[in-house]
Scaffold this motif. Sequence first.
Motif, short mmCIF file in Angstrom:
data_model
loop_
_atom_site.label_atom_id
_atom_site.label_comp_id
_atom_site.label_asym_id
_atom_site.label_seq_id
_atom_site.Cartn_x
_atom_site.Cartn_y
_atom_site.Cartn_z
N LYS A 68 13.32 2.26 5.70
CA LYS A 68 14.01 3.29 5.50
C LYS A 68 13.77 3.76 4.16
O LYS A 68 13.72 5.04 3.84
N ALA A 69 13.71 3.07 3.14
CA ALA A 69 13.41 3.28 2.02
C ALA A 69 12.13 3.89 1.75
O ALA A 69 11.78 4.95 0.81
N LEU A 70 11.07 3.67 2.44
CA LEU A 70 9.54 4.06 2.51
C LEU A 70 9.64 5.25 3.41
O LEU A 70 8.63 6.11 3.44
N LYS A 71 10.41 5.63 4.27
CA LYS A 71 10.82 6.72 5.15
C LYS A 71 9.72 6.53 6.10
O LYS A 71 8.91 7.43 6.54
N LEU A 72 9.26 5.48 6.59
CA LEU A 72 8.27 4.84 7.70
C LEU A 72 8.89 4.73 8.98
O LEU A 72 9.97 3.74 9.20
N SER A 73 8.34 4.56 10.12
CA SER A 73 8.56 4.20 11.16
C SER A 73 8.67 2.50 11.06
O SER A 73 7.69 2.16 10.80
N VAL B 262 0.86 -1.27 -0.05
CA VAL B 262 0.04 0.09 0.06
C VAL B 262 0.82 1.40 0.05
O VAL B 262 0.55 2.23 -0.80
N GLU B 263 1.79 1.20 0.72
CA GLU B 263 2.82 2.39 0.79
C GLU B 263 3.58 2.69 -0.47
O GLU B 263 3.91 3.86 -1.12
N ARG B 264 4.02 1.65 -1.06
CA ARG B 264 4.91 1.67 -2.38
C ARG B 264 3.76 2.27 -3.29
O ARG B 264 4.09 3.18 -4.09
N GLU B 265 2.51 1.67 -3.35
CA GLU B 265 1.35 2.29 -4.50
C GLU B 265 1.04 3.73 -4.09
O GLU B 265 0.97 4.29 -5.12
#
Length: 115
Positions: free
Chosen positions: A53-58, A10-13
């Motif tokens: 890290k790549a998604l900049k998410l906790s 979901v975050e990638r999309e």
Amino acid sequence: MEQIGERIRVERENRGWKQEQLARKAGIGRSTLSNIENGGQDTTTEVFFALAKALKLSPIWLYTGSGPREQAVPEGEAYITADSLEDLAERMLARGADEIGQLMALIVKKQAERK
């Protein structure tokens, strides 16, 4: 309940990225990412933190789906992963005295808060 792989997908999309883009940013293969997103493969700690890290998410949010979503590590910094306390100590020693002091102070503060 949403699983880790589904949150990653979901975050990638949401970013408009193809699997190839996220895989490249995380330093993993596209097929590995596909397997993780589809729930067919558990991820290693190292791959999990690379994806966070790549998604900049906790990482906590990515793992549990709760808590703050924002990245816990500033841009350009690295997560420290370790296989044991001895490994963690070696990795922290490589980071330098300032970060070791900050970690020690944080541990003392958190311990005091628990009492």
